[in-house]
Design a protein around this motif. Structure first.
Motif, PDB file in Angstrom:
ATOM      1  N   GLU A  10     -20.545 -16.140  33.629  1.00  0.00           N
ATOM      2  CA  GLU A  10     -20.970 -15.352  32.479  1.00  0.00           C
ATOM      3  C   GLU A  10     -21.123 -13.888  32.890  1.00  0.00           C
ATOM      4  O   GLU A  10     -21.700 -13.600  33.938  1.00  0.00           O
ATOM      5  N   GLY A  74     -26.631 -24.368  19.308  1.00  0.00           N
ATOM      6  CA  GLY A  74     -25.391 -23.630  19.114  1.00  0.00           C
ATOM      7  C   GLY A  74     -24.546 -24.222  18.002  1.00  0.00           C
ATOM      8  O   GLY A  74     -24.672 -25.386  17.633  1.00  0.00           O
ATOM      9  N   ARG A  94     -18.606 -18.292  16.740  1.00  0.00           N
ATOM     10  CA  ARG A  94     -19.319 -19.129  17.705  1.00  0.00           C
ATOM     11  C   ARG A  94     -20.680 -18.499  17.946  1.00  0.00           C
ATOM     12  O   ARG A  94     -20.773 -17.320  18.322  1.00  0.00           O
ATOM     13  N   ARG A  96     -24.317 -18.738  20.011  1.00  0.00           N
ATOM     14  CA  ARG A  96     -24.994 -19.331  21.155  1.00  0.00           C
ATOM     15  C   ARG A  96     -26.398 -18.761  21.263  1.00  0.00           C
ATOM     16  O   ARG A  96     -26.589 -17.554  21.092  1.00  0.00           O
ATOM     17  N   TRP A 107     -29.590 -14.509  19.480  1.00  0.00           N
ATOM     18  CA  TRP A 107     -28.285 -15.149  19.313  1.00  0.00           C
ATOM     19  C   TRP A 107     -27.188 -14.229  19.816  1.00  0.00           C
ATOM     20  O   TRP A 107     -27.243 -13.008  19.649  1.00  0.00           O
ATOM     21  N   GLU A 147     -19.321 -25.440  30.418  1.00  0.00           N
ATOM     22  CA  GLU A 147     -20.611 -25.719  29.814  1.00  0.00           C
ATOM     23  C   GLU A 147     -20.590 -27.002  28.989  1.00  0.00           C
ATOM     24  O   GLU A 147     -21.587 -27.360  28.354  1.00  0.00           O
ATOM     25  N   ARG A 149     -18.561 -27.641  26.367  1.00  0.00           N
ATOM     26  CA  ARG A 149     -18.308 -27.391  24.954  1.00  0.00           C
ATOM     27  C   ARG A 149     -16.819 -27.582  24.670  1.00  0.00           C
ATOM     28  O   ARG A 149     -15.969 -27.282  25.494  1.00  0.00           O
ATOM     29  N   GLY A 170     -16.627 -25.088  20.487  1.00  0.00           N
ATOM     30  CA  GLY A 170     -17.915 -24.488  20.807  1.00  0.00           C
ATOM     31  C   GLY A 170     -19.091 -25.446  20.770  1.00  0.00           C
ATOM     32  O   GLY A 170     -20.206 -25.062  21.144  1.00  0.00           O
TER      33      GLY A 170
END
Length: 814
Positions: A10, A74, A94, A96, A107, A147, A149, A170
């Motif tokens: 990230e 999410g 999307r 998160r 968010w 992750e 997703r 997502g």
């Protein structure tokens, strides 16, 4: 071992990207705006920051998105935004959650225009074959980021999950499918992303795109770049429900072969069928049998068109049944159970089938159960053995996540029912044989213990509770001459009708030999000869039996006049003796061989017993119960007898309860007797010289004694009997001669002498001077006989007391 490297990182700043990204505070106000977001919607960072993010929506978010966002979960999906010029922009959004550091959640919003998403997808699939391979794979395929997703799913996975790739992108697995059973594959994806080690799991679950639960094999594999870094995870799911069902059916049949028919009990076998079928084949199972089967009888044919009446014998379910076990269940002629019994074949039905609807319309209780539990399908199968209907079984499915019953399911339950029917029929025939044997056994055992003055007695017989069947244990109480009594306990080797019949013959033989007044050792010797003849078939000139006939026996004779008990044993356990002071001991006897061996003698032992002593005679099934050794059983018997109650019936119950646990593994016979004594008030005797002149004196003494006993009405007959017996002893026997009178339940006249010559009846001719004495004695008395001793014999005769005469009493007891 070092964990494999993971290639996803990230960025420290969510806005440090070319994508259209925005950041909001927990209250939904924009706090960050990337250059990509400015290019997408035309707002500068200064214009966007501080505005509510909801102002950028051209249409409201779907309800599912609002629920997830409210729960700080999410979400990803299509949205329509409004740019700075008021134009609508279709995007894939999307969302998160981002931790703000103060315990609240903001968010991170990432938007990709639809045309850009399609260009990116096409750019990833530079080779159309790769795209076609992914989309057209027979496996349900999904790609996940590190992750966990969704990134991509093929068409088959979309069908299984009931959602498009656009709706899934997502989301984590449990965000789309919150069922706890989906936590397993989600956790597997997380582990593979973290470790790089592939995993394979099996799961049985209903996915959103299928109406029923399926069995799945799920392969979870890491996707690594050339450097070995995990960039994503691939999941391939294969539906192997048919193979799993076949494996379960095979396992079920194997289990049925060991679980069904574990006993020869009809009801238990029916319950085992229901237990095996639920929950593998059905959610509810009931087994109904004809009453004749439960009684062990051969069922009669069921009349065509008759209303079927069956006894509910077993049920298995997590919901209440229509009727309780043991109640009668009625089925009309057109019902599935009647139909399957009429045709001999099982049937499969939906709950909405016309015949089922018609059946339920005539059965309000069952209809109410159906309305309450909502079953969707059922199977009815007959229980038949040797072409005879025994009953039927009903299997019902209630769980809406399970598919309706099919013909494949029917074949399985038919095979289960066929196996169970054979076992039920075997149990039925065993029940019939056991019932017959028990009836024979009870008919051969004493129907009541005769009243007599020597002892107070009580007995018990318990048949074996095991599959071995009823055995040949017995007990008996036999009144003998001279107010004496014989106590007998025996045990025939084996079980079943053969053992019961042998027991009946031995008991009859013992009674016959006892009537001859044989001593215990001589009686057992004669009985031993009889068993040998029965074993070899010489008694009937028939083929010898398939197995040797063996038995043990304990024979005891108690004389209340002398308080002496004479005992002999043929391989039988020693009796227990409880003296009036409460001491418990076992009488040590010279135990002879079991009956049927031959060639070895038996020996009697005489024991003087205090009045009020308690004798306990029993078979080995009592002391060898529950698998305990003999010594432990004897200790338990000693303890139980030490607390013996005054009532002999209570004593029997106490002993059986203390030593037996439920149904005994072997037959048990128990006989307890409390001794009594006859004192001088009931017995008189005189020594007589061998002189004919003493006969008149004997008549006078007899008359005087009867007057003392208030039995004057018997004086004439008694004088005549005494006169004949004394005269015979003087003329034909040898001194010493003794006359004894006993007042018991009858008046007993006995004359003893030293001769072993036994008298016999003969019919005197007209001119014979003698030969009429014993004939008169036999006609005037109730019964008469001779018993031999070691030195001499005793001739005795019994006269019934008049109805006015009091019943003989013992010292201290009546």
């Amino acid at each position: 071992m070092d964990a494999p490297a993971v290639g996803h990182h990230e960025p420290s700043d969510p806005l440090d990207t070319a994508e259209a990204v925005a950041v909001t505070a927990p209250d939904g106000v924009l706090t960050g705006w990337s250059a990509g977001a400015q290019r997408l919607l035309g707002y500068s960072a200064a214009e966007a920051v501080g505005r509510p993010a909801a102002d950028l929506l051209a249409s409201p978010l779907p309800g599912a998105a609002l629920e997830r966002l409210a729960g700080q979960a999410g979400w990803a999906g299509p949205v329509v935004l409004r740019d700075r010029g008021g134009r609508s922009v279709e995007c894939s959004l999307r969302a998160r959650p981002l931790a703000t550091g103060d315990g609240r959640t903001g968010w991170c919003l990432e938007a990709v225009p639809e045309q850009d998403r399609e260009i990116r997808e096409d750019s990833r699939d530079t080779d159309p074959l790769l795209r076609w391979s992914f989309d057209q794979s027979p496996f349900a395929l999904a790609l996940y980021d590190p992750e966990g997703r969704f990134l991509r799913v093929n068409h088959r996975m979309e069908q299984q999950l009931g959602a498009s790739e656009r709706e899934l992108r997502g989301l984590r697995i449990t965000e789309h499918m919150p069922d706890p059973r989906f936590q397993r594959p989600e956790q597997a994806v997380d582990r593979v992303a973290a470790t790089g080690v592939p995993e394979h799991i099996e799961n049985h679950v209903r996915v959103p795109g299928e109406p029923y639960a399926h069995a799945w094999i799920v392969h979870v594999d890491p996707l690594k770049d050339p450097a070995g870094l995990v960039q994503g995870v691939q999941v391939a799911a294969l539906d192997f429900s048919e193979q799993s069902a076949a494996r379960e059916r095979l396992a079920l049949l194997n289990e049925a072969s060991t679980r069904i028919g574990s006993s020869l009990d009809v009801a238990r076998t029916a319950q085992e069928l229901a237990d095996v079928a639920v929950p593998v084949c059905a959610d509810f199972a009931s087994v109904d049998l004809l009453d004749a089967v439960l009684h062990g009888d051969e069922p009669a044919p069921i009349p065509v068109g008759a209303r079927l009446m069956l006894r509910r014998t077993a049920i298995r379910s997590g919901v209440p049944g229509v009727v309780e076990v043991g109640d009668l269940a009625h089925y009309p002629a057109f019902s599935p159970l009647e139909r399957c019994l009429a045709t001999g074949r099982g049937t499969v039905h939906r709950i909405t089938d016309p015949e089922v609807v018609r059946w339920l319309a005539q059965d309000p209780d069952r209809a109410a159960w159906v309305n309450r539990n909502r079953p969707h399908s059922l199977m009815a199968v007959p229980l038949r053995a040797r072409g005879v209907n025994l009953g039927a079984a009903l299997f019902t499915r209630l769980d809406p996540s399970t598919p309706p019953c099919t013909e494949d399911d029917l074949r399985i339950v038919e095979e289960l029912a066929a196996r169970a029917a054979v076992c039920i029929d075997n149990a039925r025939r065993y029940t019939r044989e056991r019932t017959t044997t028990l009836a024979l056994q009870h008919s051969l055992l004493p129907q009541g213990i005769p009243e007599q003055a020597a002892v107070e007695a009580a007995g018990r017989y318990l048949p074996a509770g095991s599959q071995a069947g009823v055995g040949g244990d017995w007990f008996d109480v036999i009144p003998l001459s001279g107010a004496r009594v014989a106590l007998v306990v025996g045990d025939v080797v084996g079980h079943g009708l053969h053992a019961s019949a042998a027991m009946g013959r031995l008991r009859t033989a013992v009674r016959t030999l006892a009537d001859v007044d044989l001593p215990p050792d001589e009686l057992l010797a004669h009985l031993d000869d009889l068993v040998i003849r029965l074993s070899t078939g010489l008694e009937t000139a028939a083929e010898p039996p398939t197995s040797d006939l063996g038995a043990t026996c304990l024979y005891a004779v108690y004389d209340p006049a002398s308080r002496t008990c004479s005992l002999a044993s043929a391989g039988h356990p020693w009796p227990a003796l409880v003296t009036p002071d409460g001491t418990v001991d076992f009488l040590e006897l010279p135990t002879g061989p079991p009956l049927g061996l031959g060639g070895l003698p038996f020996e009697s032992v005489d024991v003087e017993l205090p009045e009020g002593s308690l004798l306990a005679l029993y078979t080995d099934g009592l002391i060898e119960a529950r698998g305990q050794d003999v010594d432990a059983g004897l200790r338990a018997l000693r303890s139980a007898l030490a607390d013996a109650a005054p009532s002999l019936e209570t004593t029997c119950d106490t002993v059986l309860k203390a030593l037996l646990d439920g149904h005994p593994a072997d037959d048990v016979a128990l006989l307890v007797a409390r001794t009594r004594a006859l004192d001088s008030r009931h017995i008189v005797q005189w020594d007589l010289p061998a002189d004919p002149a003493v006969v008149a004196e004997a008549r006078s003494m007899t008359a005087a004694q009867l007057h003392t006993w208030d039995l004057d009405e018997l004086a004439f007959v008694a004088e005549l009997v005494v006169s004949e017996l004394v005269t015979n002893a003087i003329r034909h026997a040898a001194p010493p001669i003794r006359l004894r009178l006993i007042k018991d339940r009858t008046l007993i006249c006995e004359v003893c002498d030293a001769s072993n010559t036994a008298p016999h009846l003969r019919r005197a001719r007209i001119f014979d001077e003698g030969g009429r004495g014993l004939m008169l004695v036999a006609q005037l008395t109730e019964r008469w006989g001779t018993r031999h001793a070691a030195t001499g014999k005793t001739i005795w005769a019994e006269l019934p007391l008049s109805s006015a005469a009091p019943v003989a009493s013992t010292s201290g007891t009546t």
